[in-house]
Design a protein around this motif. Sequence first.
Motif, PDB file in Angstrom:
ATOM      1  N   ARG A  65       9.455  23.940  35.791  1.00  0.00           N
ATOM      2  CA  ARG A  65       9.387  25.333  36.237  1.00  0.00           C
ATOM      3  C   ARG A  65       8.157  26.036  35.670  1.00  0.00           C
ATOM      4  O   ARG A  65       7.458  26.762  36.391  1.00  0.00           O
ATOM      5  CB  ARG A  65      10.667  26.042  35.783  1.00  0.00           C
ATOM      6  CG  ARG A  65      10.746  27.504  36.117  1.00  0.00           C
ATOM      7  CD  ARG A  65      12.094  28.051  35.732  1.00  0.00           C
ATOM      8  NE  ARG A  65      12.230  29.451  36.081  1.00  0.00           N
ATOM      9  CZ  ARG A  65      13.389  30.096  36.078  1.00  0.00           C
ATOM     10  NH1 ARG A  65      14.494  29.448  35.761  1.00  0.00           N
ATOM     11  NH2 ARG A  65      13.447  31.374  36.410  1.00  0.00           N
ATOM     12  N   SER A 190      10.326  31.651  44.546  1.00  0.00           N
ATOM     13  CA  SER A 190      10.904  31.343  43.240  1.00  0.00           C
ATOM     14  C   SER A 190      10.335  30.021  42.742  1.00  0.00           C
ATOM     15  O   SER A 190       9.967  29.155  43.532  1.00  0.00           O
ATOM     16  CB  SER A 190      12.433  31.244  43.347  1.00  0.00           C
ATOM     17  OG  SER A 190      13.000  30.851  42.117  1.00  0.00           O
ATOM     18  N   SER A 192      12.235  28.458  40.265  1.00  0.00           N
ATOM     19  CA  SER A 192      13.412  27.791  39.719  1.00  0.00           C
ATOM     20  C   SER A 192      13.925  26.758  40.715  1.00  0.00           C
ATOM     21  O   SER A 192      13.711  26.869  41.926  1.00  0.00           O
ATOM     22  CB  SER A 192      14.517  28.813  39.413  1.00  0.00           C
ATOM     23  OG  SER A 192      14.969  29.421  40.614  1.00  0.00           O
ATOM     24  N   ILE A 262       5.212  33.966  47.211  1.00  0.00           N
ATOM     25  CA  ILE A 262       5.167  34.909  46.088  1.00  0.00           C
ATOM     26  C   ILE A 262       4.021  35.882  46.325  1.00  0.00           C
ATOM     27  O   ILE A 262       2.861  35.487  46.407  1.00  0.00           O
ATOM     28  CB  ILE A 262       4.991  34.153  44.766  1.00  0.00           C
ATOM     29  CG1 ILE A 262       6.210  33.255  44.514  1.00  0.00           C
ATOM     30  CG2 ILE A 262       4.805  35.125  43.609  1.00  0.00           C
ATOM     31  CD1 ILE A 262       6.101  32.393  43.288  1.00  0.00           C
ATOM     32  N   ASP A 300       7.920  35.140  35.412  1.00  0.00           N
ATOM     33  CA  ASP A 300       9.073  34.251  35.497  1.00  0.00           C
ATOM     34  C   ASP A 300       9.899  34.304  34.219  1.00  0.00           C
ATOM     35  O   ASP A 300      11.137  34.307  34.264  1.00  0.00           O
ATOM     36  CB  ASP A 300       8.605  32.821  35.769  1.00  0.00           C
ATOM     37  CG  ASP A 300       9.753  31.840  35.839  1.00  0.00           C
ATOM     38  OD1 ASP A 300      10.716  32.102  36.587  1.00  0.00           O
ATOM     39  OD2 ASP A 300       9.702  30.813  35.142  1.00  0.00           O
ATOM     40  N   SER A 303      11.758  37.667  34.133  1.00  0.00           N
ATOM     41  CA  SER A 303      12.783  37.792  35.171  1.00  0.00           C
ATOM     42  C   SER A 303      14.108  37.154  34.759  1.00  0.00           C
ATOM     43  O   SER A 303      15.143  37.444  35.358  1.00  0.00           O
ATOM     44  CB  SER A 303      12.283  37.149  36.464  1.00  0.00           C
ATOM     45  OG  SER A 303      12.159  35.739  36.332  1.00  0.00           O
ATOM     46  N   ARG A 304      14.089  36.296  33.740  1.00  0.00           N
ATOM     47  CA  ARG A 304      15.324  35.650  33.289  1.00  0.00           C
ATOM     48  C   ARG A 304      16.215  36.597  32.495  1.00  0.00           C
ATOM     49  O   ARG A 304      17.407  36.329  32.307  1.00  0.00           O
ATOM     50  CB  ARG A 304      14.990  34.437  32.416  1.00  0.00           C
ATOM     51  CG  ARG A 304      14.111  33.417  33.085  1.00  0.00           C
ATOM     52  CD  ARG A 304      13.682  32.335  32.115  1.00  0.00           C
ATOM     53  NE  ARG A 304      12.566  31.552  32.646  1.00  0.00           N
ATOM     54  CZ  ARG A 304      11.937  30.606  31.992  1.00  0.00           C
ATOM     55  NH1 ARG A 304      12.289  30.321  30.745  1.00  0.00           N
ATOM     56  NH2 ARG A 304      10.938  29.941  32.551  1.00  0.00           N
ATOM     57  N   GLU A 311      19.523  35.415  37.211  1.00  0.00           N
ATOM     58  CA  GLU A 311      18.071  35.511  37.169  1.00  0.00           C
ATOM     59  C   GLU A 311      17.551  36.214  38.414  1.00  0.00           C
ATOM     60  O   GLU A 311      18.081  36.024  39.509  1.00  0.00           O
ATOM     61  CB  GLU A 311      17.426  34.123  37.080  1.00  0.00           C
ATOM     62  CG  GLU A 311      17.699  33.401  35.773  1.00  0.00           C
ATOM     63  CD  GLU A 311      16.933  32.096  35.687  1.00  0.00           C
ATOM     64  OE1 GLU A 311      16.137  31.823  36.610  1.00  0.00           O
ATOM     65  OE2 GLU A 311      17.134  31.359  34.707  1.00  0.00           O
ATOM     66  N   PRO A 313      14.699  36.418  41.143  1.00  0.00           N
ATOM     67  CA  PRO A 313      13.610  35.557  41.640  1.00  0.00           C
ATOM     68  C   PRO A 313      12.255  36.136  41.272  1.00  0.00           C
ATOM     69  O   PRO A 313      12.037  37.352  41.337  1.00  0.00           O
ATOM     70  CB  PRO A 313      13.837  35.560  43.161  1.00  0.00           C
ATOM     71  CG  PRO A 313      15.285  35.871  43.328  1.00  0.00           C
ATOM     72  CD  PRO A 313      15.631  36.807  42.210  1.00  0.00           C
ATOM     73  N   VAL A 314      11.344  35.270  40.887  1.00  0.00           N
ATOM     74  CA  VAL A 314      10.050  35.743  40.397  1.00  0.00           C
ATOM     75  C   VAL A 314       9.270  36.463  41.492  1.00  0.00           C
ATOM     76  O   VAL A 314       8.429  37.323  41.206  1.00  0.00           O
ATOM     77  CB  VAL A 314       9.245  34.554  39.818  1.00  0.00           C
ATOM     78  CG1 VAL A 314       8.780  33.618  40.915  1.00  0.00           C
ATOM     79  CG2 VAL A 314       8.077  35.044  38.991  1.00  0.00           C
TER      80      VAL A 314
END
Length: 336
Positions: A65, A190, A192, A262, A300, A303-304, A311, A313-314
């Motif tokens: 990731r 994302s 992830s 993104i 990222d 965002s967690r 989480e 999404p970025v």
Amino acid sequence: MSKWMESRGSKLAVLAAGVVILLICMLASVLFGLQQFGLKDLWLAYSQFDGSNEHLILTHTRMPRTLIAAVVGASLAVAGAIMQVLTRNPLASPSIFGINSGAVLFIVVGLALFGSSLTMSTMIGLAFAGAAVTAVFVYALGMQGGGGFEPIRLTLAGACVAAFASSVTSGLILINKQSLESALFWMVGSVSGRELNHLVMVLPYIIAGLLLAFLLSGSLNVMALGDENAKGLGQRLMLIRLLCTAAVVLLAGSAVSAAGPIAFIGLVIPHLCRALVGNDHRWLIPYCAVAGALLLVTADLLSRFVLLPKEVPVGVATALIGVPFLIHVARRKKYA
């Protein structure tokens, strides 16, 4: 650009500092999240390969990731810097070629035809193909008509094709609702749920795109002066534009296929780097690569912790950063 940043030594020092900060943030991204790890856990995970829960999370989730976030962020930022010169539009980003919408359209078509049997690797291949086909189609449309190449024509062609692809995508999702969940997985953007082999699939294209961008950096400086000046300095504009388009397709197409569309990194980072090192693309390209990677890795990571234990999404995180910046740039250009 400040006077302190005008010397070659200071630019190299700041770039090296950026690389160090990026490595620190990548390490933090591997260690921190819903489950916290220490450096000892990371060492044991890569030295013993014991199959423990910590080993699986660190090696099969966190590390891929983080690496994908860094590579995708660098690719989108460099592609954005090239797009802004190619279109002479300070608000341009890779999505102006319809790359995002084209990638998602091919994914949805694949899901509609093959359903759940479609593997992640196949979806990545479809996304890259969609991004490349759409970008080439947009460039061909932008070159139609008299008067040669015009940035406004390319921009309008990209907007029209992106709108058309998005409409077709929405229609296919309504017809085949089983593809909705998987399609949304790509639409949001994302890093992830990706595996290291997904990065390996697109890495050769990204490396080729970055090398092409570095080789074109001198020509981009000349193109920024305008077509007449570039021709007077002996530049082959058509060839340079084709190579620039190829670099954008390789970089942005690979990034979208690996992580989804993104947004805003290709818009935000080139402006920040220009404010720091000026308009010399021989410096701007490496600065964009480092800063783009740093932004996406940091986004990222943050965002967690927004909605623990879930989480964000970025792609949502970068949009929250990018929208105010877009408004700022638009207002600054208006009053300038």
